[in-house]
Design a protein around this motif. Structure first.
Motif, PDB file in Angstrom:
ATOM      1  N   LEU A 285       0.830  -1.192   0.000  1.00  0.00           N
ATOM      2  CA  LEU A 285       0.000   0.000   0.000  1.00  0.00           C
ATOM      3  C   LEU A 285       0.867   1.244   0.000  1.00  0.00           C
ATOM      4  O   LEU A 285       1.978   1.257   0.519  1.00  0.00           O
ATOM      5  N   ARG A 286       0.310   2.313  -0.546  1.00  0.00           N
ATOM      6  CA  ARG A 286       1.020   3.573  -0.557  1.00  0.00           C
ATOM      7  C   ARG A 286       0.686   4.365   0.705  1.00  0.00           C
ATOM      8  O   ARG A 286      -0.459   4.424   1.137  1.00  0.00           O
ATOM      9  N   SER A 287       1.716   4.983   1.282  1.00  0.00           N
ATOM     10  CA  SER A 287       1.527   5.815   2.466  1.00  0.00           C
ATOM     11  C   SER A 287       1.349   7.274   2.035  1.00  0.00           C
ATOM     12  O   SER A 287       2.227   7.858   1.398  1.00  0.00           O
ATOM     13  N   PHE A 288       0.187   7.866   2.346  1.00  0.00           N
ATOM     14  CA  PHE A 288      -0.107   9.250   2.025  1.00  0.00           C
ATOM     15  C   PHE A 288       0.115  10.124   3.254  1.00  0.00           C
ATOM     16  O   PHE A 288      -0.063   9.671   4.395  1.00  0.00           O
ATOM     17  N   SER A 289       0.466  11.376   3.016  1.00  0.00           N
ATOM     18  CA  SER A 289       0.465  12.343   4.114  1.00  0.00           C
ATOM     19  C   SER A 289      -0.932  12.950   4.248  1.00  0.00           C
ATOM     20  O   SER A 289      -1.727  12.947   3.304  1.00  0.00           O
ATOM     21  N   PHE A 290      -1.221  13.479   5.420  1.00  0.00           N
ATOM     22  CA  PHE A 290      -2.537  14.072   5.646  1.00  0.00           C
ATOM     23  C   PHE A 290      -2.748  15.281   4.736  1.00  0.00           C
ATOM     24  O   PHE A 290      -3.846  15.494   4.213  1.00  0.00           O
ATOM     25  N   ASP A 291      -1.689  16.083   4.518  1.00  0.00           N
ATOM     26  CA  ASP A 291      -1.815  17.261   3.654  1.00  0.00           C
ATOM     27  C   ASP A 291      -2.152  16.852   2.227  1.00  0.00           C
ATOM     28  O   ASP A 291      -2.915  17.550   1.538  1.00  0.00           O
ATOM     29  N   GLU A 292      -1.579  15.737   1.754  1.00  0.00           N
ATOM     30  CA  GLU A 292      -1.910  15.255   0.407  1.00  0.00           C
ATOM     31  C   GLU A 292      -3.399  14.957   0.286  1.00  0.00           C
ATOM     32  O   GLU A 292      -4.035  15.303  -0.723  1.00  0.00           O
ATOM     33  N   LEU A 293      -3.950  14.311   1.300  1.00  0.00           N
ATOM     34  CA  LEU A 293      -5.365  13.938   1.230  1.00  0.00           C
ATOM     35  C   LEU A 293      -6.280  15.139   1.412  1.00  0.00           C
ATOM     36  O   LEU A 293      -7.382  15.170   0.860  1.00  0.00           O
ATOM     37  N   VAL A 294      -5.843  16.138   2.193  1.00  0.00           N
ATOM     38  CA  VAL A 294      -6.621  17.371   2.306  1.00  0.00           C
ATOM     39  C   VAL A 294      -6.706  18.056   0.942  1.00  0.00           C
ATOM     40  O   VAL A 294      -7.777  18.501   0.496  1.00  0.00           O
ATOM     41  N   LYS A 295      -5.575  18.110   0.244  1.00  0.00           N
ATOM     42  CA  LYS A 295      -5.553  18.732  -1.085  1.00  0.00           C
ATOM     43  C   LYS A 295      -6.350  17.909  -2.080  1.00  0.00           C
ATOM     44  O   LYS A 295      -7.071  18.457  -2.919  1.00  0.00           O
ATOM     45  N   ALA A 296      -6.227  16.562  -2.002  1.00  0.00           N
ATOM     46  CA  ALA A 296      -6.915  15.695  -2.971  1.00  0.00           C
ATOM     47  C   ALA A 296      -8.424  15.791  -2.842  1.00  0.00           C
ATOM     48  O   ALA A 296      -9.149  15.671  -3.831  1.00  0.00           O
ATOM     49  N   THR A 297      -8.934  16.001  -1.627  1.00  0.00           N
ATOM     50  CA  THR A 297     -10.390  16.037  -1.397  1.00  0.00           C
ATOM     51  C   THR A 297     -10.925  17.460  -1.268  1.00  0.00           C
ATOM     52  O   THR A 297     -12.089  17.633  -0.896  1.00  0.00           O
ATOM     53  N   SER A 298     -10.065  18.486  -1.562  1.00  0.00           N
ATOM     54  CA  SER A 298     -10.465  19.892  -1.429  1.00  0.00           C
ATOM     55  C   SER A 298     -10.968  20.184  -0.016  1.00  0.00           C
ATOM     56  O   SER A 298     -12.009  20.814   0.190  1.00  0.00           O
ATOM     57  N   GLY A 299     -10.205  19.674   0.945  1.00  0.00           N
ATOM     58  CA  GLY A 299     -10.551  19.922   2.340  1.00  0.00           C
ATOM     59  C   GLY A 299     -11.707  19.082   2.854  1.00  0.00           C
ATOM     60  O   GLY A 299     -12.447  19.511   3.744  1.00  0.00           O
ATOM     61  N   PHE A 300     -11.901  17.882   2.305  1.00  0.00           N
ATOM     62  CA  PHE A 300     -12.961  16.960   2.726  1.00  0.00           C
ATOM     63  C   PHE A 300     -14.334  17.635   2.616  1.00  0.00           C
ATOM     64  O   PHE A 300     -15.123  17.682   3.564  1.00  0.00           O
ATOM     65  N   THR A 301     -14.618  18.166   1.426  1.00  0.00           N
ATOM     66  CA  THR A 301     -15.874  18.902   1.232  1.00  0.00           C
ATOM     67  C   THR A 301     -16.974  18.056   0.596  1.00  0.00           C
ATOM     68  O   THR A 301     -18.156  18.305   0.837  1.00  0.00           O
ATOM     69  N   GLU A 302     -16.617  17.073  -0.228  1.00  0.00           N
ATOM     70  CA  GLU A 302     -17.644  16.324  -0.963  1.00  0.00           C
ATOM     71  C   GLU A 302     -17.809  14.934  -0.336  1.00  0.00           C
ATOM     72  O   GLU A 302     -17.085  14.004  -0.651  1.00  0.00           O
ATOM     73  N   GLU A 303     -18.772  14.822   0.535  1.00  0.00           N
ATOM     74  CA  GLU A 303     -19.031  13.534   1.189  1.00  0.00           C
ATOM     75  C   GLU A 303     -19.935  12.693   0.289  1.00  0.00           C
ATOM     76  O   GLU A 303     -20.982  13.132  -0.159  1.00  0.00           O
ATOM     77  N   VAL A 304     -19.516  11.436   0.059  1.00  0.00           N
ATOM     78  CA  VAL A 304     -20.280  10.552  -0.818  1.00  0.00           C
ATOM     79  C   VAL A 304     -20.921   9.383  -0.064  1.00  0.00           C
ATOM     80  O   VAL A 304     -21.626   8.575  -0.662  1.00  0.00           O
ATOM     81  N   GLY A 305     -20.653   9.271   1.226  1.00  0.00           N
ATOM     82  CA  GLY A 305     -21.271   8.195   1.997  1.00  0.00           C
ATOM     83  C   GLY A 305     -20.647   8.092   3.373  1.00  0.00           C
ATOM     84  O   GLY A 305     -19.726   8.835   3.724  1.00  0.00           O
TER      85      GLY A 305
END
Length: 819
Positions: free
Chosen positions: A519-539
């Protein structure tokens, strides 16, 4: 199917008449007669022997030396060849057990516990006989000539002379020559009357088949049955076509008799054997020290076992040296079991001898991380995930740059890339359709001289070590400028520091990942940027919300699960999920891409599945869902659950199977999610205890509500509810229904089935009425009702669920679920 059964019934009538004639001279076993294991402190016999003394029925020593099994064996001197076993996958039988012929059948009693009583054959019995043909028969109470049960109708891995293999049964190989439990291969008829052999744990697709009767007789039509006669001829009946004819039957020495058997052996090869016995003055010699040498192989399906798919396990290949098939790990791989010999081991399973975590983080410099090792004259009977014409050099580079590529096969100008594990590999010398196999290994990885074997006929290993070439050139060209030297040294130290940083991060997380974790290890900042600050919840999952995002230069879509309700127990579940999912790979499971652990922040990164959940498709949309599509979705889910239960390295019990946790991709392929939050049962255990706080109304198996141990059969119950929901397109519990009896879906479905009113289960308009498939509807409802039985032992395994849904196995009439 009904006409086929009638045809088979008429084919059995002459055989039943022959049984009656043979029984007239056989020893009779009467109701009340007992057998006990040899080590018991009783005077009861341990077996019932046929009149000729060639066959015995009773207790024989289990392969591991602990306990006994019940079966039929062929007596040849000091050797015993087991030809049939009762309840072959049950635990070994203790020495204080008894086997008794009762009026209700053959009853096995283990100790004084009433729950330890099991019927080996549950037919009303008056008497029984161990026939000279090797057939153990039970006669009715009314007539000593009417057979109510016989072992010939329930073969395990062998058919004997006078026995048939029909469309109603199958042969399944044994695990080993001493362990007669279910092995690695099975041989069975398909609906097209083709007799086909598959590995047991395969998907049973044409790609997995390694032997088929229509390869011999492509124009065979009609009802087939494989018959072995008492003269040693192995033939198909209706029409008659023979695999093997015994031309030496008339030329046997005088005063000799033969017994023939056809066995699907441990290695998956179908073989025909002859056991030759010498008669002196009317009595048969069965205790001769040399009797074991009087066994001859008359015919076998394969002379080269390497042609049998699955003879060697994942990431190993088969080579035939001087007629002996042997398995070896590919370069860069080692056996899973370190106690297993590196070669000559059947079913050898291998794993990577290094970690490939750095591939995803190399930033397009993957070719710097890997060299390649090549094996010549290789063939892989598996499908590549990518194929394209190109040169050998381009194929080599393409695989090294692709993190999903575990190996490549270059054949006739075409590059075929494969992800791990690699299956069905073998070396075929001097064949035109073989190629060069390319394996990625880390730069500087040394392939030892003894990695394969020292045999001169082993595949030639060719190491393409570009880094070594660079070092040789660097040492030779001493006139390289100082600036280039500084540049090369800088790159080396940057790479070394990145490896050190990754090692330190893994150690500080204290998760104890194995080397196989990719598995790939992501940083938290990478995931914040990837999800635009966790704005679009899908479930929302069991432990938190799921957000949509994109990552990478290609804007790959991902789904990020953020763990919000994290406690000590949640942390253990989180660790189990990472370890389990990193070892799973199946088209019907949602793929885990990576994870993030930074203090109390813990997230999981999945592939994004675009079409939402199965619950939305069934309950919220009005879209017409054809019956073929419903059956396909049901099979997708079943195959995913079967993989979790039987095929992955560690048995996984989902514990939360429901339509909300089944996602649909753009092709409406069902993918199971959230199985990582289930508890993993240890390899030596077969059940887990459910969490009281995880109550899922309508999908929860009854044994969980009673706080009993829950096994994989709990998932079978949940699957049955999901299957009925797919059929009816309504939830398992509905309050707003016309009558109270419709509230609980399983009870309502059984009522409609029992009263032959299945049309009440589905609502359809005129367009859907034209698409209605009543046979598929009935089959799916029957399978669903079998799965939701209150008694776990009455629920089928997921493998049998798949066979019944596909039509390969008859679906029995289900009892009431609450009975």
């Amino acid at each position: 199917m009904a006409s086929n059964r009638i045809h088979v019934l008429f084919l059995w009538l002459p055989f039943c008449v022959a049984l009656a004639a043979e029984a007239a001279v056989e020893k009779s076993i009467w109701s009340g007669d007992l057998l006990s294991p040899p080590d018991s402190n009783t005077t009861n016999p341990s077996s019932w022997v046929s009149s000729s003394g060639h066959f015995a029925f009773g207790f024989y020593r289990h392969g591991n030396g602990h306990g006994y099994a019940i079966g039929i064996w062929l007596i040849a001197g000091t050797n015993e060849t087991v030809v049939w076993t009762a309840n072959r996958d049950d635990p070994p039988i203790s020495s204080n057990s008894t086997l008794q012929l009762t009026v209700d059948g053959l009853l096995l009693k283990q100790g004084s516990d009433a729950q330890g009583q099991v019927y080996v054959a549950s037919e009303p019995a008056g008497s029984a006989s161990m026939l000279d043909s090797g057939n153990f028969v039970i006669y009715s109470q009314e007539s000593s000539f009417f057979v109510v049960w016989q072992s010939f109708h329930h073969p395990t891995d062998t058919i004997l002379g006078g026995q048939n293999l029909t469309i109603l049964n199958q042969l399944v190989s044994s695990r080993s020559t001493s362990d007669r439990s279910t092995g690695h291969y099975y041989l069975a008829y398909q609906r097209d009357n083709n007799l086909v052999a598959y590995p047991v744990n395969s998907s049973s697709q044409p790609l997995d088949a390694y032997w088929a009767s229509m390869d011999y007789f492509p124009y065979m039509i009609g009802v087939e049955q494989l018959s072995l006669d008492t003269k040693g001829n192995l033939c198909f009946i209706a029409p008659t076509q023979c695999l093997a004819t015994n031309t030496h039957h008339q030329n046997k020495p005088q005063n000799t008799s033969s017994i023939y058997r056809a066995t699907l052996d441990v290695d998956g090869n179908l073989r025909l054997y002859e056991h030759l016995f010498e008669d002196v003055e009317g009595s048969t010699i069965t205790n001769s020290p040399s009797s074991s040498s009087l066994v001859h192989t008359l015919w076998q399906a394969f002379t080269d076992e390497c042609q049998i798919k699955g003879f060697c396990g994942s990431n190993s290949f088969c080579s035939n040296i001087r007629g002996n098939a042997r398995c070896q790990c590919y370069p860069g791989f080692v056996p899973y079991n370190t106690k297993t010999s590196y070669s000559n081991a059947m079913f050898l399973e291998c794993k990577l001898n290094y970690t490939k975590d750095d591939c995803e983080r190399s930033g397009g410099r993957n070719y710097l991380l890997y060299n390649t090792v090549s094996l010549e004259e290789m063939r892989w009977d598996d499908c590549p995930y990518w194929a394209k014409p190109m040169s050998m050099e381009a194929c080599n580079k393409s695989c090294k740059e692709d993190c999903d590529c575990g190996a490549a096969l270059y054949t006739n100008g075409q590059c075929n890339k494969y992800s791990l594990p690699v299956r069905y590999g073998r070396k075929v010398p001097n064949a035109s359709d073989t190629g060069m196999a390319l394996f990625k290994v880390p730069s500087g990885y040394v392939i030892g001289k003894n990695t394969t074997t020292s045999s001169p006929k082993n595949p030639n290993a060719i190491v393409n070590n570009q880094r070594g070439l660079i070092l040789i050139l660097a040492s030779t060209l001493g006139s390289i400028s100082f600036l280039c030297v500084v540049f090369v040294v800088s790159i080396f130290f940057i790479y070394r520091s990145q490896v050190h940083r990754f090692t330190k991060l893994s150690a500080s997380s204290n998760l104890g990942f194995t080397e196989e974790c990719s598995l790939r290890s992501f940083s938290f900042d990478e995931l914040v940027k990837a999800t635009s600050g966790f704005t679009e919840e899908v479930g929302r999952g069991s432990f938190g919300a799921v957000y949509r995002g994109t990552i990478g230069e290609n804007s790959k879509r991902i789904a990020v699960k953020r763990i919000e309700k994290f406690v000590d127990e949640g942390e253990r579940e989180f660790r189990a999920e990472i370890t389990a999912i990193s070892r799973t790979h199946h088209r019907n499971l949602v793929k885990l891409i990576g994870f993030c652990i930074e203090g109390s922040r813990k997230l999981l990164v999945y592939e994004y599945v675009s079409n939402g959940s199965l619950a939305n498709l069934l309950f919220k949309t009005k879209k017409h869902l054809p019956w073929k599509e419903r059956l396909k979705i049901a099979l997708d889910v079943a195959r995913g659950v079967q993989y979790l239960h039987e095929e992955c390295e560690v048995r996984i019990v989902h514990c939360n199977l429901k339509p909300h946790n089944i996602l649909m991709d753009e092709l409406l392929t069902a993918k199971i999610s959230d199985f990582g939050l289930a508890r993993l049962s240890k390899p030596e255990l077969s059940s887990i205890r459910p969490d009281k706080n995880e109550v899922r109304t309508g999908y929860l198996a009854p044994e969980w509500q009673k706080e009993a141990l829950a096994s994989v059969k709990a998932d079978v119950f949940s699957y049955g509810i999901v299957l009925l929901e797919i059929v009816c397109r309504r939830r398992s519990i509905e309050v707003n229904v016309p009558s109270p009896e419709e509230v609980l879906l399983s009870s309502w479905a059984y009522h409609c089935f029992a009263t032959e009113q299945l049309h009440k289960l589905v609502a359809y308009n005129e367009d859907e009425k034209q698409d209605m498939d009543w046979k598929t509807l009935e089959r799916m409802v029957k399978v669903g009702l079998l799965c939701v039985q209150d008694d776990p032992s009455l629920r089928p395994s997921m493998r049998n669920v798949i066979l019944m849904l596909e039509g390969w196995k008859d679906v029995p009439i289900p009892p009431s679920p609450s009975c």
